[in-house]
Design a protein around this motif. Structure first.
Motif, PDB file in Angstrom:
ATOM      1  N   PRO A 148       0.912  -1.124  -0.063  1.00 38.74           N
ATOM      2  CA  PRO A 148       0.098  -0.172  -0.030  1.00 38.74           C
ATOM      3  C   PRO A 148       0.442   1.266  -0.016  1.00 38.74           C
ATOM      4  CG  PRO A 148      -1.103  -1.666   1.362  1.00 38.74           C
ATOM      5  CD  PRO A 148       0.158  -2.262   0.997  1.00 38.74           C
ATOM      6  N   PRO A 149       1.894   1.525   0.801  1.00 35.59           N
ATOM      7  CA  PRO A 149       2.744   2.623   0.862  1.00 35.59           C
ATOM      8  C   PRO A 149       3.336   3.055  -0.714  1.00 35.59           C
ATOM      9  CG  PRO A 149       3.030   1.553   2.691  1.00 35.59           C
ATOM     10  CD  PRO A 149       2.373   0.607   2.040  1.00 35.59           C
ATOM     11  N   THR A 150       3.749   1.639  -1.278  1.00 33.61           N
ATOM     12  CA  THR A 150       4.348   1.949  -2.375  1.00 33.61           C
ATOM     13  C   THR A 150       3.299   2.380  -3.662  1.00 33.61           C
ATOM     14  OG1 THR A 150       5.866   0.467  -1.982  1.00 33.61           O
ATOM     15  CG2 THR A 150       5.589   0.829  -4.115  1.00 33.61           C
ATOM     16  N   ILE A 151       2.247   1.874  -3.411  1.00 34.06           N
ATOM     17  CA  ILE A 151       1.068   2.462  -4.326  1.00 34.06           C
ATOM     18  C   ILE A 151       0.535   3.747  -4.190  1.00 34.06           C
ATOM     19  CG2 ILE A 151      -1.416   1.757  -5.260  1.00 34.06           C
ATOM     20  CD1 ILE A 151      -0.890  -1.169  -4.493  1.00 34.06           C
ATOM     21  N   LEU A 152       0.681   4.118  -2.811  1.00 28.93           N
ATOM     22  CA  LEU A 152       0.213   5.491  -2.559  1.00 28.93           C
ATOM     23  C   LEU A 152       1.231   6.414  -3.107  1.00 28.93           C
ATOM     24  CD1 LEU A 152      -1.349   5.813   0.910  1.00 28.93           C
ATOM     25  CD2 LEU A 152      -1.997   6.826  -1.335  1.00 28.93           C
ATOM     26  N   ALA A 153       2.526   5.974  -2.970  1.00 24.23           N
ATOM     27  CA  ALA A 153       3.572   6.770  -3.565  1.00 24.23           C
ATOM     28  C   ALA A 153       3.499   6.958  -5.247  1.00 24.23           C
ATOM     29  CB  ALA A 153       5.113   6.343  -3.339  1.00 24.23           C
TER      30      ALA A 153
ATOM     31  N   THR B  99      -0.328  12.028  -0.280  1.00 27.26           N
ATOM     32  CA  THR B  99       1.107  12.381   0.506  1.00 27.26           C
ATOM     33  C   THR B  99       0.683  12.187   2.004  1.00 27.26           C
ATOM     34  OG1 THR B  99       1.865  13.626  -1.314  1.00 27.26           O
ATOM     35  CG2 THR B  99       2.841  13.807   0.870  1.00 27.26           C
ATOM     36  N   LEU B 100      -0.524  12.930   2.387  1.00 28.43           N
ATOM     37  CA  LEU B 100      -0.826  13.116   3.758  1.00 28.43           C
ATOM     38  C   LEU B 100      -1.373  11.697   4.095  1.00 28.43           C
ATOM     39  CD1 LEU B 100      -2.922  16.357   3.893  1.00 28.43           C
ATOM     40  CD2 LEU B 100      -0.536  15.855   4.708  1.00 28.43           C
ATOM     41  N   ALA B 101      -2.278  10.528   3.170  1.00 28.48           N
ATOM     42  CA  ALA B 101      -2.344   9.438   3.659  1.00 28.48           C
ATOM     43  C   ALA B 101      -1.146   8.372   4.032  1.00 28.48           C
ATOM     44  CB  ALA B 101      -3.253   9.033   2.490  1.00 28.48           C
ATOM     45  N   LEU B 102      -0.200   8.903   3.706  1.00 31.33           N
ATOM     46  CA  LEU B 102       1.158   8.053   3.898  1.00 31.33           C
ATOM     47  C   LEU B 102       1.362   8.239   5.570  1.00 31.33           C
ATOM     48  CD1 LEU B 102       3.383   8.689   0.710  1.00 31.33           C
ATOM     49  CD2 LEU B 102       2.404   6.390   1.698  1.00 31.33           C
ATOM     50  N   LEU B 103       1.126   9.503   6.233  1.00 30.94           N
ATOM     51  CA  LEU B 103       1.307   9.655   7.374  1.00 30.94           C
ATOM     52  C   LEU B 103       0.427   8.979   8.561  1.00 30.94           C
ATOM     53  CD1 LEU B 103       1.306  13.384   7.367  1.00 30.94           C
ATOM     54  CD2 LEU B 103       3.298  11.996   7.209  1.00 30.94           C
ATOM     55  N   ARG B 104      -0.463   7.944   7.946  1.00 25.35           N
ATOM     56  CA  ARG B 104      -1.273   7.300   9.060  1.00 25.35           C
ATOM     57  C   ARG B 104      -0.552   6.197   9.604  1.00 25.35           C
ATOM     58  NH1 ARG B 104      -5.884   4.996   5.005  1.00 25.35           N
ATOM     59  NH2 ARG B 104      -5.743   7.037   4.249  1.00 25.35           N
ATOM     60  N   SER B 105       0.475   5.709   9.027  1.00 27.67           N
ATOM     61  CA  SER B 105       1.294   4.567   9.385  1.00 27.67           C
ATOM     62  C   SER B 105       2.320   4.880  10.352  1.00 27.67           C
ATOM     63  CB  SER B 105       2.057   4.019   8.176  1.00 27.67           C
ATOM     64  OG  SER B 105       1.520   3.539   7.054  1.00 27.67           O
TER      65      SER B 105
END
Length: 387
Positions: A5-10, A50-56
């Motif tokens: 998921p983080p890779t797909i978001l990036a 970009t902000l969605a990555l911060l949830r981790s």
């Protein structure tokens, strides 16, 4: 590299940023507002992803609620762009979607509420997306392949989010927004990246086609009167002239303004231009469907039509003359009356060329002017007799 998921978001961030930049560059060159809305939509997705990555990292308020709210805002911007593209006025009630999302901020950030969060957010994305697809429906055949593609990509994208909203009702479904867990979330991330590419390409194709069509229309139109110019007439006349036969005669009317110089001398060229525009509007109002009307240059206009009859030509010419005389007498009175002279030719065989036909019209027009102006002269070349 694993497509977690983080890779797909990036990847989504990169694609959305590229789409936003490209559409912004296109907007700077053509100043089409729909491009600006679409560019802003992709920029909003860039920020939200970009902000969605911060949830981790534990920033749930920013990484979940605010990021997903930006996704809703982005699709509203897409809807605004489509509305501008199709020239449809939207109700302000659509902004209530953002208000509904703000209401979701009242929900706690724990796992049991993930389903409700995903369901509401998916529904708020689906509604403007499906509406945008619906707005494009009457434009698919008339605009371009790009518009058709955009319509169906938005339709599929909207249906996907609608299905995602309904899927949260399935018992036992694992949805963990904080940790990107659950098949629904992972499939949604992949679909989002693919949708960004397809939507951006379709939007670009739609605008490029529209721009090309606008350029073609401008090249074919007289800039003052918006009637066809001589070049456009040369291109379109052969098809109409090929329809001429003894059973379906054709006609050419050459129209010239009498004493037009007096208007420019007394009132200036702006008044003369207004008179030319008024005459062009009169011509549009009287020519039958399928006829060609063009400005040859200066104060000379031409009408080409088929089928035609002598009675129709006389009626059309007389109507033009009467309307124009009344307008000129009221708006730009001159010592010598500003009127119309019309030379018309009726024929039942396709001419050797449009140029030859216009030359015949010039001869007839000269006879009309020599006979006292403010008149219509018709030559029936079916019998070679002048009435």
């Amino acid at each position: 590299m694993t497509l977690d998921p983080p890779t797909i978001l990036a990847l989504t961030v990169a694609l959305a940023a590229a789409a936003a930049l490209y559409l912004a560059v296109e907007w700077r060159s053509v100043r089409e507002p729909s491009l600006l809305f679409w560019s802003a939509g992709f920029a909003t997705i860039t920020l939200g992803s970009t902000l969605a990555l911060l949830r981790s990292s534990g920033f749930l308020m920013i990484g979940i609620w605010f990021a997903n709210g930006l996704l809703v805002a982005a699709h509203l911007l897409f809807l605004l762009g489509v509305a501008r593209f199709t020239q449809v006025r939207l109700s302000r009630l659509w902004w209530l979607l953002l208000v509904a999302w703000l209401g979701m901020l009242m929900l706690p950030a724990d796992l049991p509420w993930s389903k409700a969060m995903l369901g509401v957010q998916s529904l708020l994305v689906a509604l403007p997306t499906l509406r945008a697809s619906f707005l494009l429906r009457p434009h698919g055949k008339s605009l371009s392949i790009g518009a058709v593609q955009l319509r169906y990509v938005l339709l599929i994208h909207g249906v996907f989010y609608l299905a995602k909203a309904l899927s949260v009702l399935i018992p036992g479904t694992l949805i963990d927004l904080a940790a990107f867990k659950g098949e629904i979330i992972q499939v949604s991330l992949v679909e989002g990246a693919m949708a960004i590419m397809l939507i951006a390409l379709s939007m670009t194709g739609s605008e490029r086609y529209r721009r090309e069509q606008q350029i073609a229309r401008l090249a074919a139109r007289d800039p003052l009167t918006a009637l066809y110019n001589r070049r456009a007439l040369d291109l379109r006349a052969p098809r109409l002239l090929a329809q001429v036969s003894p059973a379906q005669p054709g006609a050419l009317l050459l129209i010239d303004i009498d004493n037009f110089k007096g208007v420019n001398d007394l009132y200036g060229h702006t008044a003369g231009d207004r008179l030319l525009i008024a005459l062009s509007e009169m011509i549009r109002s009287v020519v039958p469907r399928g006829a060609l009307a063009a400005r040859l240059g200066g104060d000379e206009f031409v009408i080409l039509l088929t089928p035609a009859s002598s009675e129709q030509i006389i009626e059309l010419g007389s109507s033009l003359r009467d309307q124009f005389y009344q307008l000129a007498a009221q708006t730009v009175p001159t010592p010598q009356p500003v009127t119309l002279s019309i030379g018309a030719n009726l024929f039942d065989q396709p001419p050797a060329s449009l140029t030859a036909l216009i030359e015949q019209g010039d001869t007839t027009l000269y006879e009309s002017k020599r006979g006292g102006r403010d008149s219509i002269r018709l030559v029936d070349r079916r019998t070679m007799q002048a009435p």
